[in-house]
Design an enzyme around this catalytic site. Structure first.
Site, PDB file in Angstrom:
ATOM      1  N   TRP A 131       5.104   6.181   4.892  1.00  0.00           N
ATOM      2  CA  TRP A 131       4.086   7.179   4.797  1.00  0.00           C
ATOM      3  C   TRP A 131       4.025   8.137   5.893  1.00  0.00           C
ATOM      4  CZ3 TRP A 131       3.219   7.095  -0.044  1.00  0.00           C
ATOM      5  CH2 TRP A 131       3.375   6.177  -0.574  1.00  0.00           C
ATOM      6  N   ASP A 136      -4.208   8.561   9.293  1.00  0.00           N
ATOM      7  CA  ASP A 136      -4.191   8.097   7.892  1.00  0.00           C
ATOM      8  C   ASP A 136      -4.650   6.405   7.815  1.00  0.00           C
ATOM      9  OD1 ASP A 136      -3.439   6.936   5.436  1.00  0.00           O
ATOM     10  OD2 ASP A 136      -1.506   7.582   5.234  1.00  0.00           O
ATOM     11  N   LYS A 157      -7.243   0.739  -1.810  1.00  0.00           N
ATOM     12  CA  LYS A 157      -7.078  -0.547  -1.164  1.00  0.00           C
ATOM     13  C   LYS A 157      -8.229  -1.108  -0.992  1.00  0.00           C
ATOM     14  CE  LYS A 157      -2.822   1.693  -0.011  1.00  0.00           C
ATOM     15  NZ  LYS A 157      -1.994   1.288  -0.727  1.00  0.00           N
TER      16      LYS A 157
HETATM   17  N1  PMP Z   1      -0.777   6.491   3.344  1.00  0.00           N
HETATM   18  C1  PMP Z   1      -0.641   4.957   3.245  1.00  0.00           C
HETATM   19  C2  PMP Z   1      -0.763   4.260   4.465  1.00  0.00           C
HETATM   20  C3  PMP Z   1      -0.256   4.305   1.990  1.00  0.00           C
HETATM   21  O1  PMP Z   1      -0.390   2.929   2.003  1.00  0.00           O
HETATM   22  C4  PMP Z   1      -0.388   5.160   1.009  1.00  0.00           C
HETATM   23  C5  PMP Z   1      -0.172   4.543  -0.465  1.00  0.00           C
HETATM   24  N2  PMP Z   1      -0.073   3.273  -0.790  1.00  0.00           N
HETATM   25  C6  PMP Z   1      -0.420   6.551   0.850  1.00  0.00           C
HETATM   26  C7  PMP Z   1      -0.666   7.112   2.153  1.00  0.00           C
HETATM   27  C8  PMP Z   1      -0.180   7.530  -0.295  1.00  0.00           C
HETATM   28  O2  PMP Z   1      -1.241   7.353  -1.059  1.00  0.00           O
HETATM   29  P1  PMP Z   1      -1.703   8.020  -2.037  1.00  0.00           P
HETATM   30  O3  PMP Z   1      -1.011   7.221  -3.539  1.00  0.00           O
HETATM   31  O4  PMP Z   1      -3.224   7.786  -2.525  1.00  0.00           O
HETATM   32  O5  PMP Z   1      -1.312   9.451  -2.310  1.00  0.00           O
END
Ligand code: PMP
Length: 357
Positions: free
Chosen positions: A102, A169, A193
């Site tokens: 991510w 994030d 989550k």
């Molecule tokens: N950042 C982290 C740490 C994640 O775990 C995730 C998705 N699991 C995301 C960003 C992306 O999130 P989204 O699917 O809401 O765009």
């Protein structure tokens, strides 16, 4: 409904109480004779709920008054571009730590806007640790980190003192432990989550950062516009926000982030203990950086993977298949996962070891 032990990494387990309250609101919202999803988001009844949700976030995370709390759409992935759009000036530099998939995606998006300096990376060891020996340049526009790496099972246990706005994030560990919000410029998290279902993204932003990049920003990507409109610049996703609100009410009843942090630590530590003590398994993350949310482990003999998955399924354990970038297993132990579910998983790990002894 059969009892399932849901270890999914996200969308993830939510408190039954919050789901039940949301089903009620779907049937009828606040005696209006209408479903929550049929009413105007401009109605007094919704505005009141939205305000209560914002207030509850402020209360639970002790968000200082000079920060705005926004419920947006587009997932955490949209934040990967909104952050540089709003904070990275035309000739400026953004500083990132690369701690996983991510973070890499966030870096890629920021590079569309300008110069990105990667201060530290754990890619050399498949993101199994958190890089720590870096210093944050005082002349960059902001510093970006990922508090919990959902895929690799590592977590920042402490945050640096940053001389520039720190952006984090927190998608996979928000509301799992207390954080000092005043250390951050922006905190963002996809809801799916610890907070609610997919469909809304929480953003906590220090007001002085509005318009920082000096760029012309499309309205939907401009934090200031969302803040000025109380997250209702356009039609807001009432259902995900409502279910998040109910989840946060549940959290408050569980002792808030302080109370849940203790339970999360206990759940994670007992599972890590089993991974370390059980001769068949091995953890993948560096011990000091082990996540209390996503616990990644392997069978030393991976030819037994399918057999272990079968045993897990028979015990009504769901969602423990590891991400393909790590393999093996990942048990996500988010706020709403009962301690009992962890005990069931530990039980089958012990049984598995006995069977193969
Ligand atoms: N950042 C982290 C740490 C994640 O775990 C995730 C998705 N699991 C995301 C960003 C992306 O999130 P989204 O699917 O809401 O765009």
């Amino acid at each position: 409904m059969k009892e399932v032990h849901n270890f999914s990494a996200g969308p993830a387990i939510l408190p039954q109480q919050a789901i039940d309250a949301s089903i009620e609101a779907l049937r009828e919202f606040k005696n209006m004779g209408l479903s929550l999803v049929e009413i105007s988001h401009r109605s007094a009844q919704w505005e009141e709920t939205m305000q209560a949700a914002v207030n509850l976030v402020r209360e639970l995370l002790k968000v200082p008054d000079d920060y705005s709390i926004l419920f947006l759409q587009g997932g955490a992935s949209t934040q990967f571009c909104m952050v540089p759009y709003n904070l990275l000036s035309e000739n400026g530099t953004a500083a990132y730590v690369k701690t996983g998939t991510w973070a890499k995606k966030a870096i890629k998006e920021a590079q569309l806007f300008g110069n990105v300096q990667v201060l530290g990376s754990s890619e050399d060891k498949n993101f199994s640790y958190i890089p720590k020996d870096f210093s944050i340049p005082g002349d960059a526009d902001y510093f970006h980190c990922t508090s919990n790496n959902t895929i690799f099972g590592t977590q920042m246990k402490e945050f640096p003192d940053s001389p520039i706005p720190m952006v984090c994030d927190m998608s996979s560990d928000i509301f799992s432990r207390p954080v000092d919000v005043s250390k951050f410029g922006i905190i963002y998290a996809g809801a799916q989550k610890n907070m609610g279902p997919a469909g809304t993204t929480l953003v906590i932003i220090k007001n002085e950062l509005f318009g920082k990049s000096g760029r012309k920003i499309p309205s939907m990507l401009d934090y200031k516009i969302h803040a000025e409109n109380d997250s209702m610049f356009n039609t807001c996703p009432v259902f995900p926000i409502y279910l998040s609100f109910e989840t946060l009410k549940w959290l408050k009843g569980e002792g808030g982030v302080e109370g849940i942090a203790e339970r999360n630590k206990r759940k994670a530590e007992k599972l890590y203990k089993e991974i370390d003590d059980n001769p068949m398994f091995v953890g993948t993350a560096a011990k000091e950086d082990r996540s209390y949310m996503n616990i990644c482990f392997l069978l030393k003999d991976d030819s037994l993977n399918n057999e272990f998955m079968k045993a897990a399924k028979e015990a009504n354990i769901s969602g423990i298949k590891g991400h393909r970038s790590v393999g093996g297993f990942r048990a996500s132990t988010y706020n709403a996962l009962p301690e009992k579910s962890v005990d069931v998983l530990i039980g089958i790990m012990k049984e598995f070891a006995n069977k193969h002894a």
